[in-house]
Design a protein around this motif. Structure first.
Motif, PDB file in Angstrom:
ATOM      1  N   GLU A 187      -2.444  -3.658   0.785  1.00 39.83           N
ATOM      2  CA  GLU A 187      -2.751  -2.779   1.913  1.00 39.83           C
ATOM      3  C   GLU A 187      -2.001  -3.257   3.163  1.00 39.83           C
ATOM      4  O   GLU A 187      -1.839  -4.457   3.399  1.00 39.83           O
ATOM      5  CB  GLU A 187      -4.254  -2.758   2.183  1.00 39.83           C
ATOM      6  CG  GLU A 187      -5.083  -2.203   1.040  1.00 39.83           C
ATOM      7  CD  GLU A 187      -4.857  -0.718   0.810  1.00 39.83           C
ATOM      8  OE1 GLU A 187      -4.487  -0.027   1.776  1.00 39.83           O
ATOM      9  OE2 GLU A 187      -5.051  -0.261  -0.333  1.00 39.83           O
ATOM     10  N   ASN A 188      -1.562  -2.310   3.974  1.00 43.65           N
ATOM     11  CA  ASN A 188      -0.924  -2.604   5.264  1.00 43.65           C
ATOM     12  C   ASN A 188       0.252  -3.572   5.120  1.00 43.65           C
ATOM     13  O   ASN A 188       0.342  -4.576   5.826  1.00 43.65           O
ATOM     14  CB  ASN A 188      -1.959  -3.175   6.242  1.00 43.65           C
ATOM     15  CG  ASN A 188      -3.124  -2.230   6.467  1.00 43.65           C
ATOM     16  OD1 ASN A 188      -2.922  -1.006   6.558  1.00 43.65           O
ATOM     17  ND2 ASN A 188      -4.325  -2.768   6.535  1.00 43.65           N
TER      18      ASN A 188
ATOM     19  N   GLN B 105       6.905   6.624  -3.376  1.00 40.28           N
ATOM     20  CA  GLN B 105       5.871   7.212  -2.526  1.00 40.28           C
ATOM     21  C   GLN B 105       4.926   8.066  -3.365  1.00 40.28           C
ATOM     22  O   GLN B 105       5.326   8.674  -4.359  1.00 40.28           O
ATOM     23  CB  GLN B 105       6.500   8.036  -1.416  1.00 40.28           C
ATOM     24  CG  GLN B 105       7.201   7.175  -0.360  1.00 40.28           C
ATOM     25  CD  GLN B 105       7.463   7.928   0.921  1.00 40.28           C
ATOM     26  OE1 GLN B 105       8.114   8.956   0.910  1.00 40.28           O
ATOM     27  NE2 GLN B 105       6.965   7.404   2.036  1.00 40.28           N
TER      28      GLN B 105
ATOM     29  N   ARG C 232      -1.965  10.999  -5.520  1.00 44.66           N
ATOM     30  CA  ARG C 232      -1.598   9.598  -5.823  1.00 44.66           C
ATOM     31  C   ARG C 232      -0.724   9.484  -7.067  1.00 44.66           C
ATOM     32  O   ARG C 232      -0.880   8.593  -7.891  1.00 44.66           O
ATOM     33  CB  ARG C 232      -2.846   8.718  -5.948  1.00 44.66           C
ATOM     34  CG  ARG C 232      -3.568   8.519  -4.621  1.00 44.66           C
ATOM     35  CD  ARG C 232      -4.729   7.566  -4.712  1.00 44.66           C
ATOM     36  NE  ARG C 232      -5.243   7.267  -3.376  1.00 44.66           N
ATOM     37  CZ  ARG C 232      -4.869   6.232  -2.610  1.00 44.66           C
ATOM     38  NH1 ARG C 232      -3.953   5.396  -3.072  1.00 44.66           N
ATOM     39  NH2 ARG C 232      -5.385   6.040  -1.424  1.00 44.66           N
TER      40      ARG C 232
ATOM     41  N   GLY D 119       4.544   4.723   4.735  1.00 43.33           N
ATOM     42  CA  GLY D 119       3.831   5.775   4.030  1.00 43.33           C
ATOM     43  C   GLY D 119       3.036   5.220   2.867  1.00 43.33           C
ATOM     44  O   GLY D 119       3.019   4.007   2.603  1.00 43.33           O
ATOM     45  N   LEU D 120       2.361   6.126   2.177  1.00 47.80           N
ATOM     46  CA  LEU D 120       1.532   5.735   1.035  1.00 47.80           C
ATOM     47  C   LEU D 120       2.424   5.561  -0.195  1.00 47.80           C
ATOM     48  O   LEU D 120       3.029   6.516  -0.680  1.00 47.80           O
ATOM     49  CB  LEU D 120       0.474   6.807   0.776  1.00 47.80           C
ATOM     50  CG  LEU D 120      -0.570   6.484  -0.298  1.00 47.80           C
ATOM     51  CD1 LEU D 120      -1.374   5.246   0.080  1.00 47.80           C
ATOM     52  CD2 LEU D 120      -1.481   7.678  -0.523  1.00 47.80           C
ATOM     53  N   CYS D 121       2.512   4.332  -0.690  1.00 47.57           N
ATOM     54  CA  CYS D 121       3.379   4.010  -1.828  1.00 47.57           C
ATOM     55  C   CYS D 121       2.558   3.364  -2.944  1.00 47.57           C
ATOM     56  O   CYS D 121       1.461   2.851  -2.725  1.00 47.57           O
ATOM     57  CB  CYS D 121       4.512   3.077  -1.411  1.00 47.57           C
ATOM     58  SG  CYS D 121       5.584   3.739  -0.113  1.00 47.57           S
ATOM     59  N   GLY D 122       3.098   3.389  -4.133  1.00 52.82           N
ATOM     60  CA  GLY D 122       2.433   2.770  -5.269  1.00 52.82           C
ATOM     61  C   GLY D 122       3.428   2.302  -6.298  1.00 52.82           C
ATOM     62  O   GLY D 122       4.635   2.536  -6.179  1.00 52.82           O
TER      63      GLY D 122
END
Length: 203
Positions: A105-106, A137, A142, A175-178
């Motif tokens: 996170e962060n 991303q 998700r 941004g939101l990555c995984g």
């Protein structure tokens, strides 16, 4: 919208020109439009350019690969066939057993996220696979969009048929990555995935 626009042009501009003919029974305006199109498009979109590009990108590399495979009474080709047969027979043993990464996170752009994983290969050797971090991303569900791959490195043998791999994910954008881990076959003479469409994902 694009389809409607195209058919509108054909119906109201191009086709009427073709059927508008003079005393010579030739569609002069249609011929002029076709010549103008050819002058504009042929230098960019034509079979000469296409064949040249295909030759450089595909035909010549394919010819070089063929010559390499048939050297020494097709030794490399035979090895490749044997490898493919073993992969098909043993791939069901391949599993991603564990994936370990610190808190993600962060994370700051420009940093690296270390990842370790335990992979069960069974009768397959570590050199015969690529263990990869598939990252990118995430959309609203998700799901990784337009992911890219980072190959992980062998970190050691843990027990019979089970190996440790490690790698790092570069954080290149906000941004939101995984990410997830996957295993694919590897052979220096194989074109993956076209010749061997096997893959095992982290569950």
């Amino acid at each position: 919208m694009e389809s409607d626009a195209l058919y509108n042009i054909l119906e109201h501009e191009v086709i009427p020109l073709y059927y508008t003919r003079g005393a010579d029974n030739l569609p002069q305006a249609w011929i002029a439009k076709m010549k103008a199109s050819m002058r504009r498009l042929c230098p960019v979109f034509n079979t000469n350019r296409m064949v040249a590009e295909y030759t450089q990108r595909f035909y010549l590399p394919a010819c070089q690969r063929y010559r390499k495979l048939i050297e020494d009474r097709a030794r490399r080709a035979r090895n490749l066939v044997e490898w493919r047969h073993r992969m098909w027979q043993n791939w069901k043993q391949v599993q991603v057993l564990e994936v370990d990464s610190p808190q993600t996170e962060n994370v700051s752009v420009g940093s690296q996220i270390p990842v370790k994983t335990r992979i069960q290969l069974g009768e397959i050797l570590p050199a015969e696979v690529n263990v990869q971090l598939y990252r990118g991303q995430l959309d609203a569900n998700r799901v990784i969009q337009e992911g890219t791959v980072v190959n992980m490195q062998l970190a050691g043998s843990l027990e019979k048929g089970i190996y440790a791999f490690q790698g790092e994910i570069p954080c290149e954008q906000s941004g939101l990555c995984g990410f997830t881990v996957r295993v694919v076959p590897f052979h220096p003479d194989a074109i993956i995935p076209y010749e061997l469409p096997l893959i095992t994902w982290e569950k």
